[in-house]
Motif scaffolding. Structure first.
Motif, PDB file in Angstrom:
ATOM      1  N   GLY A  45       0.778  -1.239   0.000  1.00 14.16           N
ATOM      2  CA  GLY A  45       0.000   0.000   0.000  1.00 14.16           C
ATOM      3  C   GLY A  45       0.802   1.277   0.000  1.00 14.16           C
ATOM      4  O   GLY A  45       0.338   2.313   0.468  1.00 14.16           O
ATOM      5  N   GLY A  46       2.018   1.236  -0.553  1.00 14.02           N
ATOM      6  CA  GLY A  46       2.845   2.439  -0.614  1.00 14.02           C
ATOM      7  C   GLY A  46       3.633   2.713   0.652  1.00 14.02           C
ATOM      8  O   GLY A  46       4.333   3.724   0.738  1.00 14.02           O
ATOM      9  N   ARG A  47       3.539   1.830   1.641  1.00 13.24           N
ATOM     10  CA  ARG A  47       4.283   2.046   2.890  1.00 13.24           C
ATOM     11  C   ARG A  47       5.779   1.828   2.667  1.00 13.24           C
ATOM     12  O   ARG A  47       6.192   0.858   2.014  1.00 13.24           O
ATOM     13  CB  ARG A  47       3.776   1.116   3.987  1.00 13.24           C
ATOM     14  CG  ARG A  47       2.389   1.483   4.510  1.00 13.24           C
ATOM     15  CD  ARG A  47       1.962   0.561   5.646  1.00 13.24           C
ATOM     16  NE  ARG A  47       1.756  -0.809   5.163  1.00 13.24           N
ATOM     17  CZ  ARG A  47       0.635  -1.228   4.589  1.00 13.24           C
ATOM     18  NH1 ARG A  47      -0.385  -0.390   4.410  1.00 13.24           N
ATOM     19  NH2 ARG A  47       0.517  -2.485   4.182  1.00 13.24           N
ATOM     20  N   VAL A  48       6.577   2.731   3.224  1.00 13.81           N
ATOM     21  CA  VAL A  48       8.032   2.644   3.131  1.00 13.81           C
ATOM     22  C   VAL A  48       8.629   2.791   4.523  1.00 13.81           C
ATOM     23  O   VAL A  48       7.971   3.285   5.444  1.00 13.81           O
ATOM     24  CB  VAL A  48       8.612   3.726   2.195  1.00 13.81           C
ATOM     25  CG1 VAL A  48       8.065   3.561   0.774  1.00 13.81           C
ATOM     26  CG2 VAL A  48       8.310   5.121   2.720  1.00 13.81           C
ATOM     27  N   ALA A  49       9.872   2.366   4.658  1.00  9.48           N
ATOM     28  CA  ALA A  49      10.577   2.484   5.936  1.00  9.48           C
ATOM     29  C   ALA A  49      12.040   2.789   5.666  1.00  9.48           C
ATOM     30  O   ALA A  49      12.633   2.254   4.722  1.00  9.48           O
ATOM     31  CB  ALA A  49      10.442   1.200   6.750  1.00  9.48           C
ATOM     32  N   ALA A  50      12.594   3.665   6.479  1.00 11.31           N
ATOM     33  CA  ALA A  50      14.000   4.018   6.329  1.00 11.31           C
ATOM     34  C   ALA A  50      14.882   2.924   6.924  1.00 11.31           C
ATOM     35  O   ALA A  50      14.595   2.380   7.992  1.00 11.31           O
ATOM     36  CB  ALA A  50      14.287   5.346   7.022  1.00 11.31           C
ATOM     37  N   TRP A  51      15.944   2.607   6.226  1.00 12.04           N
ATOM     38  CA  TRP A  51      16.947   1.656   6.691  1.00 12.04           C
ATOM     39  C   TRP A  51      18.224   2.453   6.915  1.00 12.04           C
ATOM     40  O   TRP A  51      18.856   2.889   5.955  1.00 12.04           O
ATOM     41  CB  TRP A  51      17.157   0.591   5.633  1.00 12.04           C
ATOM     42  CG  TRP A  51      17.937  -0.618   6.073  1.00 12.04           C
ATOM     43  CD1 TRP A  51      18.428  -0.884   7.319  1.00 12.04           C
ATOM     44  CD2 TRP A  51      18.307  -1.732   5.242  1.00 12.04           C
ATOM     45  NE1 TRP A  51      19.075  -2.085   7.336  1.00 12.04           N
ATOM     46  CE2 TRP A  51      19.016  -2.645   6.072  1.00 12.04           C
ATOM     47  CE3 TRP A  51      18.103  -2.061   3.903  1.00 12.04           C
ATOM     48  CZ2 TRP A  51      19.532  -3.842   5.595  1.00 12.04           C
ATOM     49  CZ3 TRP A  51      18.604  -3.251   3.422  1.00 12.04           C
ATOM     50  CH2 TRP A  51      19.315  -4.136   4.247  1.00 12.04           C
ATOM     51  N   PRO A  52      18.618   2.714   8.161  1.00 15.91           N
ATOM     52  CA  PRO A  52      19.822   3.510   8.409  1.00 15.91           C
ATOM     53  C   PRO A  52      21.026   2.957   7.662  1.00 15.91           C
ATOM     54  O   PRO A  52      21.225   1.732   7.592  1.00 15.91           O
ATOM     55  CB  PRO A  52      20.008   3.399   9.925  1.00 15.91           C
ATOM     56  CG  PRO A  52      18.637   3.147  10.448  1.00 15.91           C
ATOM     57  CD  PRO A  52      17.976   2.278   9.412  1.00 15.91           C
TER      58      PRO A  52
END
Length: 312
Positions: A254-261
């Motif tokens: 659904g377009g969800r994203v997450a940052a990966w340091p």
């Protein structure tokens, strides 16, 4: 039948060649081999096994026994063709050593023949570009993952004085045909419910569709002067996070994203983490101007959206 003009009166036939394409079943090599076959060339691919030979034969290519790590078999394959397109890479920790072995074997077999050799480099040899788009004249500042390519390119160009017709192509991030790095984000979205972007995702990716890139290789094979270099890049350079959102939609997140340091990503991806976090804008105008390249496929984001609609 197609011809290349040399000066004002002489013409040289360049269609109907027997061309060795390394990586002929990969993302870049596969698209290039298909395009060249459509253009009237006979395609030879390297086969390490019966299974790989079968894949080549299924695509209508000639299967030649050999592999990148074996200079003797590779040189034998090179001697039986009119031109070579080197587009293979294991994309792992062996990439540098295998590419050096293979490229040097190809160059040695081509010396004194005047035959064409197209080498696949990449836009990561420019490093981060800032606001000014990198052209073929931009000084190289490779990211660590491809630092070895700078010296190898010099060897390739030097072979031009030894009876080789070398051309270097530097593709941007390649997508299309359900392949490329964006598919990693699609996989992450399926597994974790969000597509991951390294860092804040604000870095830009210049891109090129595999089929547009294949058109560039065909033009370079038929028209590019010896010692020339061309960037394979087209369209705007979207932010990494924008590509991640489109990949997330395709992955059902659904377009969800997450940052990966970045520091965390390096533990898993090593130097590849810095490569995908690189901020680049690349110009492909030289190829359009000098070779008549006319890329026309959908952008990476539009293609990911189209894929998402197709599987919905």
């Amino acid at each position: 039948m197609s011809f290349r003009f040399v000066g004002f009166t002489e013409i040289e036939e360049v269609i109907g060649m027997r061309v060795l394409v390394t990586g002929a079943t990969g993302l870049i090599g596969g698209a290039v081999a298909h395009r060249l076959k459509e253009g009237g060339h006979e395609i030879v691919g390297l086969a390490r096994s019966e299974a790989s030979a079968g894949k080549l034969l299924d695509r209508g290519f000639v299967a030649e026994k050999g592999e990148l790590a074996d200079p003797v078999s590779l040189a034998a394959a090179v001697r039986g063709v009119d031109a070579v397109v080197h587009a293979a890479s294991p994309n792992d920790q062996n990439a540098a050593s295998l590419d050096e072995i293979a490229t040097r074997a190809i160059l040695e077999a081509l010396r004194g023949t005047g035959k064409r050799f197209i080498y696949t480099s990449g836009s990561l040899v420019y490093g981060s570009t800032g606001e000014t788009s990198a052209t073929e004249d931009t000084p190289l500042n490779p990211v660590d993952m491809v630092r070895w390519r700078q010296a190898l390119e010099r060897e390739i160009f030097a072979a031009g004085a030894e009876g080789v017709h070398p051309v270097v192509i530097r593709p941007a991030w390649v997508y299309g045909n359900w392949g490329g790095a964006a598919m990693m984000m699609v996989a992450a979205a399926k597994e974790h419910g969000a597509a991951l972007h390294v860092g804040d995702g604000q870095n830009r990716w210049s891109t090129v569709h595999a089929d547009d890139l294949a058109d560039l290789y065909a033009l370079a094979l038929e028209r590019a002067p010896a010692g020339s270099v061309f960037n394979g890049a087209h369209g705007s350079a979207p932010r990494f996070v924008e590509i991640a959102r489109a990949a997330s939609e395709l992955g059902g997140a659904g377009g969800r994203v997450a940052a990966w340091p970045l520091d965390e990503a390096r533990k898993i991806l090593w130097a590849f983490a810095d490569a995908i976090a690189c901020d680049q804008t690349i110009s492909g105008e030289k190829a359009k101007r000098e070779l008549g390249w006319n890329p026309s496929r959908a952008s990476i984001i539009d293609e990911l959206h189209a894929y998402a609609l197709a599987v919905a």
